[in-house]
Design a protein around this motif. Sequence first.
Motif, PDB file in Angstrom:
ATOM      1  N   GLY A  21       0.815  -1.210   0.000  1.00 44.30           N
ATOM      2  CA  GLY A  21       0.000   0.000   0.000  1.00 44.30           C
ATOM      3  C   GLY A  21       0.847   1.257   0.000  1.00 44.30           C
ATOM      4  N   VAL A  22       0.154   2.390  -0.131  1.00 44.95           N
ATOM      5  CA  VAL A  22       0.778   3.714  -0.110  1.00 44.95           C
ATOM      6  C   VAL A  22       0.256   4.462   1.109  1.00 44.95           C
ATOM      7  CG1 VAL A  22       0.955   5.938  -1.309  1.00 44.95           C
ATOM      8  CG2 VAL A  22       1.085   3.798  -2.612  1.00 44.95           C
ATOM      9  N   ILE A  23       1.176   5.043   1.853  1.00 48.50           N
ATOM     10  CA  ILE A  23       0.806   5.757   3.070  1.00 48.50           C
ATOM     11  C   ILE A  23       1.294   7.201   3.005  1.00 48.50           C
ATOM     12  CG2 ILE A  23       0.898   3.608   4.403  1.00 48.50           C
ATOM     13  CD1 ILE A  23       3.530   4.754   5.673  1.00 48.50           C
ATOM     14  N   ALA A  24       0.719   8.035   3.865  1.00 48.66           N
ATOM     15  CA  ALA A  24       1.198   9.407   4.054  1.00 48.66           C
ATOM     16  C   ALA A  24       1.653   9.538   5.498  1.00 48.66           C
ATOM     17  CB  ALA A  24       0.104  10.417   3.738  1.00 48.66           C
ATOM     18  N   TYR A  25       2.726  10.283   5.711  1.00 52.47           N
ATOM     19  CA  TYR A  25       3.302  10.434   7.038  1.00 52.47           C
ATOM     20  C   TYR A  25       4.100  11.737   7.099  1.00 52.47           C
ATOM     21  CZ  TYR A  25       7.378   8.796   4.514  1.00 52.47           C
ATOM     22  OH  TYR A  25       8.381   8.670   3.587  1.00 52.47           O
ATOM     23  N   PRO A  26       4.251  12.313   8.299  1.00 51.62           N
ATOM     24  CA  PRO A  26       5.023  13.548   8.413  1.00 51.62           C
ATOM     25  C   PRO A  26       6.519  13.282   8.405  1.00 51.62           C
ATOM     26  CG  PRO A  26       4.205  12.906  10.567  1.00 51.62           C
ATOM     27  CD  PRO A  26       3.642  11.917   9.572  1.00 51.62           C
ATOM     28  N   TRP A  31       4.788  16.700   4.691  1.00 46.26           N
ATOM     29  CA  TRP A  31       4.243  15.342   4.677  1.00 46.26           C
ATOM     30  C   TRP A  31       4.793  14.606   3.471  1.00 46.26           C
ATOM     31  CZ3 TRP A  31       0.623  12.492   7.620  1.00 46.26           C
ATOM     32  CH2 TRP A  31       0.300  13.108   8.835  1.00 46.26           C
ATOM     33  N   GLY A  32       4.995  13.305   3.642  1.00 44.39           N
ATOM     34  CA  GLY A  32       5.520  12.477   2.571  1.00 44.39           C
ATOM     35  C   GLY A  32       4.576  11.358   2.213  1.00 44.39           C
ATOM     36  N   LEU A  33       4.737  10.852   1.011  1.00 40.71           N
ATOM     37  CA  LEU A  33       4.088   9.615   0.587  1.00 40.71           C
ATOM     38  C   LEU A  33       5.154   8.539   0.629  1.00 40.71           C
ATOM     39  CD1 LEU A  33       2.025  10.743  -2.543  1.00 40.71           C
ATOM     40  CD2 LEU A  33       1.237  10.483  -0.175  1.00 40.71           C
ATOM     41  N   GLY A  34       4.765   7.354   1.087  1.00 43.92           N
ATOM     42  CA  GLY A  34       5.741   6.284   1.192  1.00 43.92           C
ATOM     43  C   GLY A  34       5.173   4.934   0.851  1.00 43.92           C
ATOM     44  N   CYS A  35       6.085   4.010   0.567  1.00 46.21           N
ATOM     45  CA  CYS A  35       5.715   2.633   0.266  1.00 46.21           C
ATOM     46  C   CYS A  35       6.971   1.778   0.356  1.00 46.21           C
ATOM     47  CB  CYS A  35       5.084   2.523  -1.122  1.00 46.21           C
ATOM     48  SG  CYS A  35       6.228   2.819  -2.491  1.00 46.21           S
ATOM     49  N   ASP A  36       6.780   0.493   0.174  1.00 43.35           N
ATOM     50  CA  ASP A  36       7.887  -0.451   0.093  1.00 43.35           C
ATOM     51  C   ASP A  36       8.628  -0.169  -1.218  1.00 43.35           C
ATOM     52  OD1 ASP A  36       9.559  -2.650  -0.340  1.00 43.35           O
ATOM     53  OD2 ASP A  36       8.018  -4.122   0.166  1.00 43.35           O
ATOM     54  N   ALA A 154      -6.948  16.708   1.263  1.00 43.19           N
ATOM     55  CA  ALA A 154      -7.459  17.519   0.154  1.00 43.19           C
ATOM     56  C   ALA A 154      -6.853  17.074  -1.172  1.00 43.19           C
ATOM     57  CB  ALA A 154      -7.166  19.000   0.407  1.00 43.19           C
ATOM     58  N   TYR A 155      -5.569  16.743  -1.157  1.00 44.17           N
ATOM     59  CA  TYR A 155      -4.896  16.305  -2.380  1.00 44.17           C
ATOM     60  C   TYR A 155      -5.302  14.896  -2.810  1.00 44.17           C
ATOM     61  CZ  TYR A 155      -1.447  20.153  -2.429  1.00 44.17           C
ATOM     62  OH  TYR A 155      -0.819  21.362  -2.513  1.00 44.17           O
ATOM     63  N   PHE A 156      -5.409  13.976  -1.855  1.00 48.75           N
ATOM     64  CA  PHE A 156      -5.524  12.566  -2.222  1.00 48.75           C
ATOM     65  C   PHE A 156      -6.781  11.860  -1.741  1.00 48.75           C
ATOM     66  CE2 PHE A 156      -0.921  13.530  -1.874  1.00 48.75           C
ATOM     67  CZ  PHE A 156      -0.630  13.468  -3.229  1.00 48.75           C
ATOM     68  N   GLY A 157      -7.587  12.513  -0.900  1.00 51.75           N
ATOM     69  CA  GLY A 157      -8.841  11.912  -0.444  1.00 51.75           C
ATOM     70  C   GLY A 157      -8.653  10.511   0.076  1.00 51.75           C
ATOM     71  N   ARG A 158      -9.399   9.570  -0.473  1.00 52.38           N
ATOM     72  CA  ARG A 158      -9.361   8.176  -0.024  1.00 52.38           C
ATOM     73  C   ARG A 158      -8.452   7.299  -0.890  1.00 52.38           C
ATOM     74  NH1 ARG A 158     -13.184   7.371   3.830  1.00 52.38           N
ATOM     75  NH2 ARG A 158     -14.911   8.842   3.901  1.00 52.38           N
ATOM     76  N   LYS A 159      -7.598   7.922  -1.672  1.00 51.28           N
ATOM     77  CA  LYS A 159      -6.716   7.157  -2.564  1.00 51.28           C
ATOM     78  C   LYS A 159      -5.511   6.555  -1.852  1.00 51.28           C
ATOM     79  CE  LYS A 159      -8.036   9.954  -6.511  1.00 51.28           C
ATOM     80  NZ  LYS A 159      -7.601  11.000  -7.434  1.00 51.28           N
ATOM     81  N   LEU A 160      -5.305   6.907  -0.578  1.00 52.10           N
ATOM     82  CA  LEU A 160      -4.184   6.381   0.190  1.00 52.10           C
ATOM     83  C   LEU A 160      -4.663   5.227   1.062  1.00 52.10           C
ATOM     84  CD1 LEU A 160      -2.566   9.769   1.266  1.00 52.10           C
ATOM     85  CD2 LEU A 160      -1.887   8.275  -0.618  1.00 52.10           C
ATOM     86  N   ASP A 161      -3.763   4.299   1.363  1.00 56.00           N
ATOM     87  CA  ASP A 161      -4.107   3.150   2.191  1.00 56.00           C
ATOM     88  C   ASP A 161      -4.032   3.461   3.677  1.00 56.00           C
ATOM     89  OD1 ASP A 161      -4.510   1.146   0.027  1.00 56.00           O
ATOM     90  OD2 ASP A 161      -2.452   1.736  -0.427  1.00 56.00           O
ATOM     91  N   ALA A 162      -3.275   4.480   4.052  1.00 56.21           N
ATOM     92  CA  ALA A 162      -3.191   4.911   5.450  1.00 56.21           C
ATOM     93  C   ALA A 162      -2.595   6.309   5.508  1.00 56.21           C
ATOM     94  CB  ALA A 162      -2.331   3.949   6.267  1.00 56.21           C
ATOM     95  N   ILE A 163      -3.060   7.081   6.477  1.00 55.93           N
ATOM     96  CA  ILE A 163      -2.474   8.381   6.805  1.00 55.93           C
ATOM     97  C   ILE A 163      -2.178   8.327   8.298  1.00 55.93           C
ATOM     98  CG2 ILE A 163      -2.776  10.881   6.892  1.00 55.93           C
ATOM     99  CD1 ILE A 163      -4.814  10.630   4.620  1.00 55.93           C
ATOM    100  N   THR A 164      -0.926   8.506   8.655  1.00 52.28           N
ATOM    101  CA  THR A 164      -0.552   8.414  10.061  1.00 52.28           C
ATOM    102  C   THR A 164      -1.005   9.670  10.807  1.00 52.28           C
ATOM    103  OG1 THR A 164       1.593   9.511   9.916  1.00 52.28           O
ATOM    104  CG2 THR A 164       1.526   7.130   9.415  1.00 52.28           C
ATOM    105  N   PRO A 165      -0.999   9.615  12.130  1.00 53.61           N
ATOM    106  CA  PRO A 165      -1.153  10.842  12.898  1.00 53.61           C
ATOM    107  C   PRO A 165       0.185  11.590  12.888  1.00 53.61           C
ATOM    108  CG  PRO A 165      -0.828   8.987  14.362  1.00 53.61           C
ATOM    109  CD  PRO A 165      -0.890   8.435  12.962  1.00 53.61           C
TER     110      PRO A 165
END
Length: 189
Positions: A21-26, A31-36, A154-165
């Motif tokens: 999956g693709v996640i967002a994290y600070p 904020w960054g987008l990350g994955c394996d 706002a940029y990605f809505g529900r297109k990400l698999d997780a957004i961290t706190p």
Amino acid sequence: MINWSRHPNISHAVHQLHLQGVIAYPTEAVWGLGCDPYSHSAVAKILELKRRPEHRGLILIACDWQQLAPFTQGLTSSQLARIQHTHSKPTTWLIPDNGAAPEWIVGDHDTLAVRVTSHPLAASLCRRFGGPIVSTSANPQALPEATDRLKVRAYFGRKLDAITPGAVGTAKAPSEIRHLLTDRVIRQG
């Protein structure tokens, strides 16, 4: 200070990384987008979300230099000492590509971009994942980097698999990018 290593949302984000999956994290400044990095499909999803071409390459972040050891093989002891030196601001190093990273991470370059993150949440993600993760700013190409969760949504809505706190660190700008062999600054930090 929050112990991110035991936070349930971090566990969920790491689980999503393992599921390609693709996640967002600070990170330190944005904020960054990350994955394996070894998941071509996950990297392709990030590139599609950002509208970024694969040939540009991506940054890998890790919790420590040990996680980046496969990519630093072949560097001299003085080169290793230089990149492992603690810097006053986040620094991403362009190191010679030794073939350990997938071509979709390196892009059309003969270097690989790596950074040991000083952000506690991002470092916890890497530690819990068990290796480096992709780190690219959480924004579609040509739009400002997201500096909070609301902008990520706002940029990605529900297109990400997780957004961290969490929240971004205190750095005023995304990491400096510096070429190891030439010492040229590619991006000011």
